[in-house]
Design a protein around this motif. Structure first.
Motif, PDB file in Angstrom:
ATOM      1  N   GLU A 238       9.882  18.795  20.028  1.00 41.37           N
ATOM      2  CA  GLU A 238      11.281  19.150  20.286  1.00 41.37           C
ATOM      3  C   GLU A 238      11.452  20.350  21.213  1.00 41.37           C
ATOM      4  N   LEU A 239      10.435  21.187  21.339  1.00 41.07           N
ATOM      5  CA  LEU A 239      10.500  22.372  22.183  1.00 41.07           C
ATOM      6  C   LEU A 239       9.151  22.488  22.901  1.00 41.07           C
ATOM      7  N   ASN A 240       9.137  22.165  24.202  1.00 40.43           N
ATOM      8  CA  ASN A 240       7.865  22.087  24.912  1.00 40.43           C
ATOM      9  C   ASN A 240       8.093  22.274  26.418  1.00 40.43           C
ATOM     10  N   TYR A 241       7.017  22.322  27.143  1.00 44.19           N
ATOM     11  CA  TYR A 241       6.965  22.409  28.598  1.00 44.19           C
ATOM     12  C   TYR A 241       7.646  23.665  29.143  1.00 44.19           C
ATOM     13  N   PRO A 242       7.142  24.855  28.791  1.00 40.86           N
ATOM     14  CA  PRO A 242       7.723  26.066  29.371  1.00 40.86           C
ATOM     15  C   PRO A 242       7.416  26.169  30.863  1.00 40.86           C
ATOM     16  N   LEU A 243       8.442  26.462  31.625  1.00 41.56           N
ATOM     17  CA  LEU A 243       8.338  26.713  33.057  1.00 41.56           C
ATOM     18  C   LEU A 243       8.589  28.202  33.249  1.00 41.56           C
ATOM     19  N   THR A 244       7.658  28.895  33.882  1.00 38.91           N
ATOM     20  CA  THR A 244       7.747  30.341  34.022  1.00 38.91           C
ATOM     21  C   THR A 244       7.680  30.735  35.486  1.00 38.91           C
ATOM     22  N   LEU A 245       8.629  31.547  35.913  1.00 34.96           N
ATOM     23  CA  LEU A 245       8.621  32.115  37.252  1.00 34.96           C
ATOM     24  C   LEU A 245       8.223  33.583  37.130  1.00 34.96           C
ATOM     25  N   GLY A 246       7.338  34.016  37.992  1.00 32.67           N
ATOM     26  CA  GLY A 246       6.876  35.398  37.929  1.00 32.67           C
ATOM     27  C   GLY A 246       6.857  36.043  39.301  1.00 32.67           C
ATOM     28  N   VAL A 247       7.102  37.344  39.311  1.00 33.03           N
ATOM     29  CA  VAL A 247       7.047  38.121  40.540  1.00 33.03           C
ATOM     30  C   VAL A 247       6.506  39.504  40.181  1.00 33.03           C
ATOM     31  N   GLY A 248       5.691  40.069  41.058  1.00 32.44           N
ATOM     32  CA  GLY A 248       5.147  41.374  40.732  1.00 32.44           C
ATOM     33  C   GLY A 248       4.233  41.924  41.805  1.00 32.44           C
ATOM     34  N   LEU A 249       3.401  42.840  41.391  1.00 31.35           N
ATOM     35  CA  LEU A 249       2.445  43.483  42.285  1.00 31.35           C
ATOM     36  C   LEU A 249       1.031  43.272  41.767  1.00 31.35           C
ATOM     37  N   GLY A 250       0.086  43.362  42.669  1.00 30.48           N
ATOM     38  CA  GLY A 250      -1.314  43.233  42.291  1.00 30.48           C
ATOM     39  C   GLY A 250      -2.178  44.209  43.066  1.00 30.48           C
ATOM     40  N   HIS A 251      -3.336  44.497  42.500  1.00 30.74           N
ATOM     41  CA  HIS A 251      -4.292  45.391  43.132  1.00 30.74           C
ATOM     42  C   HIS A 251      -5.649  44.721  43.144  1.00 30.74           C
ATOM     43  N   ARG A 252      -6.294  44.730  44.284  1.00 31.66           N
ATOM     44  CA  ARG A 252      -7.625  44.142  44.405  1.00 31.66           C
ATOM     45  C   ARG A 252      -8.656  45.242  44.351  1.00 31.66           C
ATOM     46  N   PHE A 253      -9.611  45.099  43.440  1.00 33.34           N
ATOM     47  CA  PHE A 253     -10.676  46.108  43.284  1.00 33.34           C
ATOM     48  C   PHE A 253     -11.915  45.670  44.029  1.00 33.34           C
TER      49      PHE A 253
ATOM     50  N   HIS B 130       9.992  35.094  33.837  1.00 36.25           N
ATOM     51  CA  HIS B 130      11.197  34.513  33.235  1.00 36.25           C
ATOM     52  C   HIS B 130      10.891  33.048  32.928  1.00 36.25           C
ATOM     53  N   ALA B 131      11.019  32.668  31.665  1.00 32.46           N
ATOM     54  CA  ALA B 131      10.630  31.315  31.249  1.00 32.46           C
ATOM     55  C   ALA B 131      11.810  30.572  30.636  1.00 32.46           C
ATOM     56  N   LEU B 132      11.747  29.254  30.734  1.00 38.95           N
ATOM     57  CA  LEU B 132      12.654  28.374  30.004  1.00 38.95           C
ATOM     58  C   LEU B 132      11.893  27.106  29.651  1.00 38.95           C
ATOM     59  N   TYR B 133      12.331  26.456  28.582  1.00 38.02           N
ATOM     60  CA  TYR B 133      11.674  25.235  28.120  1.00 38.02           C
ATOM     61  C   TYR B 133      12.344  24.032  28.774  1.00 38.02           C
ATOM     62  N   LEU B 134      11.547  23.196  29.448  1.00 43.25           N
ATOM     63  CA  LEU B 134      12.101  22.006  30.074  1.00 43.25           C
ATOM     64  C   LEU B 134      12.484  20.954  29.032  1.00 43.25           C
ATOM     65  N   LYS B 135      11.800  20.926  27.918  1.00 46.01           N
ATOM     66  CA  LYS B 135      12.163  20.031  26.817  1.00 46.01           C
ATOM     67  C   LYS B 135      12.666  20.897  25.671  1.00 46.01           C
ATOM     68  N   ASP B 136      13.959  20.809  25.406  1.00 42.02           N
ATOM     69  CA  ASP B 136      14.583  21.582  24.336  1.00 42.02           C
ATOM     70  C   ASP B 136      15.602  20.692  23.637  1.00 42.02           C
ATOM     71  N   ASP B 137      15.170  20.049  22.566  1.00 39.57           N
ATOM     72  CA  ASP B 137      16.054  19.183  21.783  1.00 39.57           C
ATOM     73  C   ASP B 137      16.681  19.925  20.619  1.00 39.57           C
ATOM     74  N   LEU B 138      16.442  21.219  20.504  1.00 42.80           N
ATOM     75  CA  LEU B 138      16.948  21.985  19.370  1.00 42.80           C
ATOM     76  C   LEU B 138      18.250  22.718  19.673  1.00 42.80           C
TER      77      LEU B 138
ATOM     78  N   GLN C 224       4.474  28.975  36.826  1.00 48.46           N
ATOM     79  CA  GLN C 224       3.533  28.509  35.803  1.00 48.46           C
ATOM     80  C   GLN C 224       4.179  27.383  35.010  1.00 48.46           C
ATOM     81  N   PHE C 225       3.361  26.460  34.560  1.00 43.51           N
ATOM     82  CA  PHE C 225       3.829  25.343  33.753  1.00 43.51           C
ATOM     83  C   PHE C 225       2.816  25.099  32.643  1.00 43.51           C
ATOM     84  N   ALA C 226       3.303  24.764  31.461  1.00 44.24           N
ATOM     85  CA  ALA C 226       2.403  24.427  30.355  1.00 44.24           C
ATOM     86  C   ALA C 226       2.942  23.201  29.634  1.00 44.24           C
ATOM     87  N   GLY C 227       2.056  22.452  29.069  1.00 49.40           N
ATOM     88  CA  GLY C 227       2.398  21.312  28.222  1.00 49.40           C
ATOM     89  C   GLY C 227       1.584  21.409  26.954  1.00 49.40           C
TER      90      GLY C 227
END
Length: 187
Positions: free
Chosen positions: A172-187, A7-15, A158-161
């Protein structure tokens, strides 16, 4: 291999006036080098939901890809980690944003309507045609919780710039902040 909900949202959203969220899915692959170092590749596939003011006129579909390296530590059943790398994003749909009420209702007037009678000035609708791309830095932190020897649950932030945008308004639209939850498998 990890997969889950993001689930993501933009921390900078001037639009838009209220901002908008983008739910989606993520898939990540990591490869361990030694006990603490790992290389990773991940992707997030997102589709935005309407903001409360409906400034975002259509859903924005995006694909984001990140590559990099990270550090982790195993502490019993828990494994905290931190990652850094580069991120590349791509819009898969046209983006249309406006704060003008008339444009929200009259953006596609019938061809028979005289141009002077259209209450929406086309310049009042901010438009980005797909595909538009962005690139920048990526960072993330998370925690893996081993459920059984080869399966784990994970939570991450997760964070990106973005520093480069091709036809995309990174100022005007930047810095997405993403929260994630899930499962993983180690091979």
């Amino acid at each position: 291999l990890e997969f889950g909900y993001a689930h993501a949202l933009y921390l900078k959203d001037d639009l838009t006036r209220a901002g908008f969220a983008s739910p989606g899915a993520n898939i990540a692959i990591s490869y361990r080098i030694g006990r603490a170092l790992q290389l990773f590749a991940l992707t997030n596939q997102m589709v935005s939901v309407p903001d409360t003011n409906r400034d975002l006129m259509e859903p924005m579909m995006t694909s984001r890809f990140a590559l990099g390296a990270g550090l982790s530590a195993e502490l019993g059943r828990l494994e905290p980690y931190a990652r850094a790398g580069i991120e590349f994003g791509l819009t898969l749909s046209d983006v249309k944003i406006t704060r003008d009420v008339a444009c929200k209702h009259f953006v596609g007037p019938p061809a028979s309507l005289a141009p002077g009678l259209n209450p929406c000035e086309p310049s009042r609708v901010f438009t980005v045609e797909a595909p538009a791309s962005v690139a920048g830095i990526h960072g993330g932190m998370g925690l893996r919780w081993r459920l059984i020897p080869s399966w784990h649950a994970h939570f991450e932030v997760q964070f990106a710039g973005y520093v480069f945008g091709s036809d995309f308004p990174t100022s005007e639209l930047n810095y997405p902040l993403t929260l994630g939850v899930g499962l993983g498998h180690r091979f």
